[in-house]
Motif scaffolding. Structure first.
Motif, PDB file in Angstrom:
ATOM      1  N   ARG A 459       0.835  -1.209   0.000  1.00 36.68           N
ATOM      2  CA  ARG A 459       0.000   0.000   0.000  1.00 36.68           C
ATOM      3  C   ARG A 459       0.867   1.257   0.000  1.00 36.68           C
ATOM      4  N   THR A 460       1.915   1.247   0.807  1.00 33.55           N
ATOM      5  CA  THR A 460       2.791   2.417   0.899  1.00 33.55           C
ATOM      6  C   THR A 460       3.513   2.673  -0.418  1.00 33.55           C
ATOM      7  N   ARG A 461       4.082   1.605  -0.993  1.00 39.63           N
ATOM      8  CA  ARG A 461       4.831   1.759  -2.250  1.00 39.63           C
ATOM      9  C   ARG A 461       3.902   2.132  -3.405  1.00 39.63           C
ATOM     10  N   THR A 462       2.694   1.574  -3.423  1.00 39.65           N
ATOM     11  CA  THR A 462       1.744   1.896  -4.488  1.00 39.65           C
ATOM     12  C   THR A 462       1.374   3.370  -4.450  1.00 39.65           C
ATOM     13  N   SER A 463       1.068   3.869  -3.253  1.00 38.05           N
ATOM     14  CA  SER A 463       0.706   5.277  -3.108  1.00 38.05           C
ATOM     15  C   SER A 463       1.857   6.185  -3.524  1.00 38.05           C
ATOM     16  N   ARG A 464       3.070   5.832  -3.089  1.00 38.49           N
ATOM     17  CA  ARG A 464       4.229   6.660  -3.422  1.00 38.49           C
ATOM     18  C   ARG A 464       4.530   6.609  -4.916  1.00 38.49           C
ATOM     19  N   LEU A 465       4.401   5.415  -5.512  1.00 38.15           N
ATOM     20  CA  LEU A 465       4.688   5.263  -6.938  1.00 38.15           C
ATOM     21  C   LEU A 465       3.681   6.035  -7.791  1.00 38.15           C
ATOM     22  N   GLN A 466       2.414   6.022  -7.367  1.00 41.29           N
ATOM     23  CA  GLN A 466       1.398   6.780  -8.106  1.00 41.29           C
ATOM     24  C   GLN A 466       1.704   8.274  -8.085  1.00 41.29           C
ATOM     25  N   GLN A 467       2.085   8.781  -6.929  1.00 46.46           N
ATOM     26  CA  GLN A 467       2.401  10.204  -6.802  1.00 46.46           C
ATOM     27  C   GLN A 467       3.633  10.561  -7.629  1.00 46.46           C
ATOM     28  N   GLN A 468       4.667   9.719  -7.540  1.00 47.31           N
ATOM     29  CA  GLN A 468       5.896   9.993  -8.282  1.00 47.31           C
ATOM     30  C   GLN A 468       5.671   9.872  -9.793  1.00 47.31           C
ATOM     31  N   SER A 469       4.797   8.960 -10.202  1.00 42.83           N
ATOM     32  CA  SER A 469       4.496   8.806 -11.632  1.00 42.83           C
ATOM     33  C   SER A 469       3.787  10.044 -12.168  1.00 42.83           C
ATOM     34  N   LYS A 470       2.861  10.595 -11.375  1.00 42.54           N
ATOM     35  CA  LYS A 470       2.187  11.832 -11.788  1.00 42.54           C
ATOM     36  C   LYS A 470       3.197  12.962 -11.956  1.00 42.54           C
ATOM     37  N   GLU A 471       4.112  13.070 -11.006  1.00 40.54           N
ATOM     38  CA  GLU A 471       5.123  14.127 -11.089  1.00 40.54           C
ATOM     39  C   GLU A 471       6.028  13.917 -12.299  1.00 40.54           C
ATOM     40  N   PHE A 472       6.349  12.648 -12.600  1.00 42.06           N
ATOM     41  CA  PHE A 472       7.211  12.358 -13.750  1.00 42.06           C
ATOM     42  C   PHE A 472       6.517  12.722 -15.060  1.00 42.06           C
ATOM     43  N   ILE A 473       5.227  12.389 -15.174  1.00 40.26           N
ATOM     44  CA  ILE A 473       4.478  12.713 -16.395  1.00 40.26           C
ATOM     45  C   ILE A 473       4.442  14.225 -16.615  1.00 40.26           C
ATOM     46  N   ALA A 474       4.241  14.974 -15.524  1.00 39.56           N
ATOM     47  CA  ALA A 474       4.216  16.436 -15.640  1.00 39.56           C
ATOM     48  C   ALA A 474       5.570  16.965 -16.114  1.00 39.56           C
ATOM     49  N   LYS A 475       6.656  16.400 -15.572  1.00 39.56           N
ATOM     50  CA  LYS A 475       7.995  16.824 -15.995  1.00 39.56           C
ATOM     51  C   LYS A 475       8.236  16.454 -17.467  1.00 39.56           C
ATOM     52  N   GLU A 476       7.751  15.270 -17.858  1.00 38.56           N
ATOM     53  CA  GLU A 476       7.954  14.803 -19.233  1.00 38.56           C
ATOM     54  C   GLU A 476       7.218  15.695 -20.224  1.00 38.56           C
ATOM     55  N   ILE A 477       5.989  16.093 -19.893  1.00 41.44           N
ATOM     56  CA  ILE A 477       5.216  16.990 -20.768  1.00 41.44           C
ATOM     57  C   ILE A 477       5.921  18.336 -20.893  1.00 41.44           C
ATOM     58  N   SER A 478       6.397  18.838 -19.753  1.00 44.83           N
ATOM     59  CA  SER A 478       7.113  20.114 -19.771  1.00 44.83           C
ATOM     60  C   SER A 478       8.380  20.021 -20.617  1.00 44.83           C
ATOM     61  N   PHE A 479       9.057  18.877 -20.541  1.00 41.50           N
ATOM     62  CA  PHE A 479      10.294  18.694 -21.301  1.00 41.50           C
ATOM     63  C   PHE A 479      10.006  18.653 -22.805  1.00 41.50           C
ATOM     64  N   LYS A 480       8.920  17.975 -23.198  1.00 38.81           N
ATOM     65  CA  LYS A 480       8.565  17.898 -24.621  1.00 38.81           C
ATOM     66  C   LYS A 480       8.202  19.271 -25.173  1.00 38.81           C
ATOM     67  N   ASP A 481       7.594  20.110 -24.330  1.00 42.11           N
ATOM     68  CA  ASP A 481       7.257  21.470 -24.775  1.00 42.11           C
ATOM     69  C   ASP A 481       8.509  22.277 -25.105  1.00 42.11           C
ATOM     70  N   LYS A 482       9.612  21.940 -24.430  1.00 41.32           N
ATOM     71  CA  LYS A 482      10.862  22.669 -24.666  1.00 41.32           C
ATOM     72  C   LYS A 482      11.583  22.181 -25.926  1.00 41.32           C
ATOM     73  N   ASN A 483      11.120  21.050 -26.483  1.00 42.90           N
ATOM     74  CA  ASN A 483      11.850  20.417 -27.586  1.00 42.90           C
ATOM     75  C   ASN A 483      11.960  21.338 -28.803  1.00 42.90           C
ATOM     76  N   ASN A 484      10.826  21.981 -29.199  1.00 44.75           N
ATOM     77  CA  ASN A 484      10.848  22.861 -30.370  1.00 44.75           C
ATOM     78  C   ASN A 484      11.745  24.073 -30.141  1.00 44.75           C
ATOM     79  N   ARG A 485      11.682  24.626 -28.929  1.00 40.66           N
ATOM     80  CA  ARG A 485      12.509  25.799 -28.643  1.00 40.66           C
ATOM     81  C   ARG A 485      13.991  25.450 -28.669  1.00 40.66           C
ATOM     82  N   ILE A 486      14.330  24.261 -28.178  1.00 39.53           N
ATOM     83  CA  ILE A 486      15.749  23.902 -28.111  1.00 39.53           C
ATOM     84  C   ILE A 486      16.318  23.690 -29.510  1.00 39.53           C
TER      85      ILE A 486
END
Length: 603
Positions: A459-486
């Motif tokens: 239960r603890t690892r599942t909750s933590r993994l879900q939260q970290q996965s959401k944060e990773f997806i947000a970072k990944e989307i932000s990174f892709k937005d920078k692709n055209n500018r770079i």
């Protein structure tokens, strides 16, 4: 009362002088008061042939503390006083007494809360004058030891200014001269007595425990009272020197200037035989009772083996209410009601009462058991209505009672027994009715604790993994937005290089930041993948635990008579699979058939 003019006197004893003047006038000394005009201090040391005048009030500026404390040192004061009729002082009504220690080396003024102390100019000098006058009336010297008196009076006045008039008696330290240091008589401290529990029969100790201590006698120091008199102290008493003898193989010693300390080399209990202290690891007694021995609680962490030898049918070897806590226990006879036993290894040659409680961390061997036993491993000749909880239990004859264990082996099962196991139950012969043979993994404490720990971690690892996965997806989307500018910055850098110019520093920094962010995302993705794999392994481990009922077996080498109830309990769903066999069935197991589970009988 007639009025008498003031008279000036030189004296070394103010009290006697006041009495003489009062007697000459036919009045009491209390009717007179005096003003201190001046005083001088004289001393005569070891090498002085006559009295020396002290310049100032610091004796240590002209002699030493050692000499001041010596019996050959002499000290006196002479006072010039003006004696006059006593009259109250305006505004100030200071009611107080002087108190001293028994040596008269320390003085305290005890001020009555009924005193009237106005916060007026000069009040500090009035209070000091009143204290000095009372010191002189009581035969005490002044000026030599009261260096902090002004500070203490100031503290009193600040208290009154802050809190108002006194509401309780106030202790005002006047000073201390040279208090004597009492001698230290030699003594023996039995530290091991403080390690044992109250009313315990033996003194259990561990390696390194402080057992005994011999305190060396020490000389005290003479003192000097506030009246100037020498204070002599007695010589220390030496009554125990050389009386402590120990066994060097079991007890070690350390010594310094203050004491000799004796420490345990091994664990066991302290005994004294023929005047020699030692640590023994074996104790033989006839019986244990609250009246004769009390409880015996050395602790299973101490290597003590206890043997209780009495084996009589009409008398308990371990009596009612006795607590036993040792590493190894061998009881020839019976254990009485409400006895509590804790040991690593246990042997009971007779029987236990149904109200005994026994906890054994390793192996228990009992002839006839009726009480409550919890052990790692248990071998029992006869189990009669008692309860046993262990990892492995072996019983010759079971007449009622209950067993909860990972593995259970019973030679002959009579009636009304309840056997609950995790892995296996094996019975040679069943000769009675009303028995229950149960496979219930969750009834086993170790299994249940392991299961709950894994469920919580999932239960603890599942909750933590879900939260970290959401944060990773947000970072990944932000990174892709920078692709055209770079790409724009990359083209500008290439153009600059082709034209032989240096690229703009800002473009290079942005490109480096982009690459760093890419590497960080890659590492985080790998970490999340590792976390997910760990979570899957935990789920697989949990699924394996949930299938414990499918790996268990009940074995009976005889024939079921239709009066024995067999139960397998699914640890995941708590569903019960029940059977009352009435034929030869050497092995009974639970098997999965598709999505269902069924009991399987094998001959």
């Amino acid at each position: 009362m007639p009025k008498y003019p003031p008279v000036t006197k030189f004296t070394d004893n103010v009290t006697n002088t006041l009495v003489e003047v009062a007697n000459s006038r036919g009045i009491t000394a209390d009717a007179l008061d005096f003003d201190l005009l001046s005083y001088e201090t004289y001393y005569e040391g070891t090498v002085d042939e006559e009295w020396q005048l002290l310049k100032g009030n610091d004796l240590l500026s002209e002699t030493t503390e050692i000499e001041i404390r010596s019996s050959t040192f002499l000290l006196r004061q002479e006072y010039e006083i003006r004696i006059h009729p006593s009259k109250p002082r305006p505004y100030l009504n200071l009611r107080f007494n002087l108190a001293t220690d028994k040596y008269k080396s320390k003085i305290v003024a005890l001020i009555d809360p009924k005193s009237e102390i106005p916060l007026k100019k000069g009040v500090q000098e009035w209070i000091k004058e009143a204290i000095w006058n009372k010191q002189l009336r009581h035969g005490f010297m002044i000026g030599l030891y009261d260096q902090n008196l002004d500070k203490e009076i100031t503290r009193l006045l600040m208290k009154i200014q802050k809190e108002g008039p006194l509401t309780a008696p106030y202790r005002l330290p006047v000073g201390e001269f040279f208090p004597p240091v009492p001698p230290i008589d030699d003594k023996v401290i039995l530290h091991y007595k403080n390690l044992k529990k109250q009313n315990n029969f033996i003194d259990g100790v561990k390696p390194g425990d402080l057992l005994l201590e011999y305190i060396f006698p020490k000389n005290g120091r003479d003192g000097r009272g506030c009246d100037g008199h020498h204070i002599a102290v007695l010589e220390p008493l030496s009554r125990h020197a050389g009386l402590i003898m120990v066994d060097d193989e079991t007890i070690t010693t350390e010594q310094d200037d203050d004491s000799i300390r004796f420490y345990a080399r091994i664990s066991g209990y302290v005994q004294r035989l023929e005047g020699v202290f030692s640590i023994s690891q074996e104790l033989h007694i006839e019986s244990a009772s609250l009246r004769d021995t009390g409880s015996i609680e050395a602790g299973i962490d101490k290597e003590i083996s206890l043997k209780v030898k009495k084996n009589e049918a009409n008398e308990d070897s371990i009596g009612i209410g006795v607590n036993i806590d040792v590493q190894k226990l061998n009881v020839s006879g019976t254990v009485g009601a409400h006895a509590k036993i804790q040991a690593c290894e246990l042997h009971i040659g007779a029987q236990t009462h149904k109200k005994t409680n026994i906890h054994v961390t390793k192996k228990a061997n009992i002839h006839l058991h009726r009480g409550n036993l919890k052990a790692k491993e248990a071998d029992i000749e006869i189990l009669e209505t008692g309860r046993v909880e262990a990892d492995i239990v072996r019983v010759k004859k079971m007449v009622g009672g209950e067993i909860v264990a990972r593995i259970i082996e019973v030679d002959t099962l009579y009636s009304n027994g309840r056997l609950t196991a995790l892995e296996s139950i094996e019975i040679q012969t069943i000769e009675g009715d009303g028995n229950n043979l149960i496979i219930d993994p969750r009834a086993i404490e170790a299994y249940q604790e392991n299961l709950e720990a894994i469920e919580l971690e999932i239960r603890t690892r599942t909750s933590r993994l879900q939260q970290q996965s959401k944060e990773f997806i947000a970072k990944e989307i932000s990174f892709k937005d920078k692709n055209n500018r770079i790409k724009h910055f990359q083209e500008r850098i290439k153009d600059a290089v082709r034209s032989g110019k240096s690229p703009m520093r800002a473009d290079i920094v942005r490109l480096q930041q982009y690459r760093t962010e890419f590497e960080n995302l890659k590492q985080e993705e790998e970490r999340l993948s590792d976390e997910n794999e760990r979570l899957q392994r935990l789920k697989e481990e949990l699924d394996t635990l949930y299938e414990a009922d499918l790996h268990a077996v009940i074995t009976h080498h005889g024939t079921y008579n239709g009066h024995t109830r067999v139960v397998f309990i699914d640890p995941k769903t708590s569903q019960e699979y029940i059977l009352t066999p009435q034929r030869k069935a050497t092995h009974i197991r639970l098997r999965r058939e598709g999505d269902e589970k069924q009991l399987l009988l094998e001959s």
